[in-house]
Scaffold this motif. Sequence first.
Motif, short mmCIF file in Angstrom:
data_model
loop_
_atom_site.label_atom_id
_atom_site.label_comp_id
_atom_site.label_asym_id
_atom_site.label_seq_id
_atom_site.Cartn_x
_atom_site.Cartn_y
_atom_site.Cartn_z
N GLY A 28 0.82 -1.20 0.00
CA GLY A 28 0.00 0.00 0.00
C GLY A 28 0.86 1.25 0.00
N GLY A 29 0.50 2.20 0.84
CA GLY A 29 1.22 3.47 0.88
C GLY A 29 2.58 3.41 1.54
N HIS A 30 2.96 2.27 2.10
CA HIS A 30 4.28 2.15 2.73
C HIS A 30 5.43 2.01 1.72
N TYR A 31 5.11 1.66 0.47
CA TYR A 31 6.19 1.30 -0.45
C TYR A 31 7.21 2.42 -0.66
N PRO A 32 6.83 3.67 -0.86
CA PRO A 32 7.85 4.71 -1.07
C PRO A 32 8.85 4.80 0.09
N ARG A 33 8.37 4.71 1.32
CA ARG A 33 9.28 4.76 2.46
C ARG A 33 10.18 3.53 2.49
N LEU A 34 9.62 2.37 2.21
CA LEU A 34 10.42 1.15 2.17
C LEU A 34 11.53 1.25 1.12
N LEU A 35 11.20 1.83 -0.01
CA LEU A 35 12.20 1.97 -1.08
C LEU A 35 13.33 2.89 -0.64
N GLU A 36 13.02 3.94 0.09
CA GLU A 36 14.06 4.83 0.59
C GLU A 36 14.96 4.11 1.59
N ILE A 37 14.37 3.28 2.43
CA ILE A 37 15.17 2.51 3.40
C ILE A 37 16.06 1.51 2.67
#
Length: 584
Positions: free
Chosen positions: A545-554
């Motif tokens: 869901g909306g977590h993917y952009p943050r996960l990609l940065e990590i």
Amino acid sequence: MLGSNLASWFTLSAFSFLDSPQIPLFGPLGASNSTSSSIWDSLNSTVGGRLHIGRPWTKACFSMYENTAIQPNHKECEYVQQNYFNNHLNRSNAFGGFGSTQYEMCMATGDSCLLDWLNPSNPAAHAPTQQCKQGSISPFYIDVRNKDDVIAAFEFSKKEGVTLSIKNTGHDFKGRSSAPDSLSLWMHNLKYINHKTDFVAEGCKVDGQSAITYGAGTQFQDINEFAEEHNLLIVGGSDQSVGAAGGWAQGGGHSPISPSYGMGADRTLQYKIVTPDGVFRTANACQNEDLFFALRGGGGGTFGVVLEATMMAFPSHSFRQANINWPVDNENLKAVLGVFLDNVTTHAQQGWGGYLTPSIGNLVLLTPNLDLKEAEESMKALVDLTTSLGGVSTVTDIPTYTEWFKGWVAGTAGAQDPVGLPIALTTRLVPAKNHESAEGREEMKEGLMNAFANSAFSQIHITTPYGFNGTKGLDTSVNPIWRSVLYQVMLVNSWFWDGKLEDRQLAYSQSTKAVNFLREITPGAGAYVNEADIHEPDWEVSFWGGHYPRLLEIKKKYDPDHILDCWHCVGWKGPSAPQYKCYI
């Protein structure tokens, strides 16, 4: 090209510590086409002599291996045959064994070393005319025992350009623990468990709590035995062979007690991990918080190599179990589904969790939140219906969760999914909103019946945290949709040991067709990252869901060079990478 000299180094016995001359490097991703055996000797020495050749588990049954005549080992072959199909633990103990056997083979080419899963003693599968091929099994692996082994593997990968893969039990429906021509990190022997009544995550200043800490190779069989011995309750999976610290917990970790206790990610307190920069880190709520967020739901095999995990533990207590059974028949199933769907929202709020398996006419549920009288009342409609259909259905007290788990494994309280065969799997998470009206429930019943009709095996997992009030899960990277769905539907197709490419393609397309009946009526829902279609559309949103952009940065922070990559993982480089050449 990766593995272009694969057969030659098997013929030459690959390493100098196996009395080999100079040999080709098996994975020259941007590196030279060959490397001296001294390089491999050096790696072997660095990891304490625990660099090994990875072989197909069934190789002992064959007379030809990679175009070379070999001598079968009949005693070893007999053991493999006896444990080949649906022996979860023994298969998981073999480096060359995978729960879904298409990840032992190369699906795209058909190269394999498989037995007949319907009859493992069938000589036609391994007769002298049959060839044993390496398939997707990593040809070399490190038997990891400490952080230094992992650090050495990362250094070797960067220097020599060799692809890395991470494997524990091989219970991965998407093949992320399998990569042809890779160097595998085998975590299976990092086994230990300890319990503290006053555990405090490192660097935190909080009150201690009951928790267990376990190595990356620890399986749920180990954990349930430990829990029983110490009168503890742990949120865990429903397969005794699955590793607790790996993809299960890192992908979210659903459980039949998730409706009452939340997901594995909700209950994980700390990880010990080596990130691709070669740094050994502790990740918890007080240090490396971003990494801790990613590891609790962001998926395994991409942020680093987990060596250890710590999870909350609770005092063991009793449960109420409903074991609902009916004669297997489509009309009976439709009737059971009607009552199930009418009541599933209430049941989830009452903490009922478990599994509905159409092929055996069984629904097994358990809850700690009701007493026996309340549980009997809650299940009355299902018990009355199935009894009228000729089934035997009961609601009983069981003393512990482990007692249910033993029955599940033994087949007396439902039945776990089989292993040792190819599993073309798809899933869908089904929101509560689809059940708010009679029309919505009728639509869902028809969708489920159509999905089941296009599947060789199917199951409904009532294992979501819908009724769990402990946390909203915002501090984990689990797709938020998990908090508003009632169950997951699993749909599976397969093929025979001697199936052709078109058979494999048909199985996957049939599974996709089956799940599309549910995708069409659950827009905006998703799928579980660990149990999803390998062709899942819009997979980043579906899984996170909306977590993917943050996960990609990590991911970019801890692995900027993409040393770790796996199918549909955060930061996936796409299907064109050589390590994915066997997917279809």
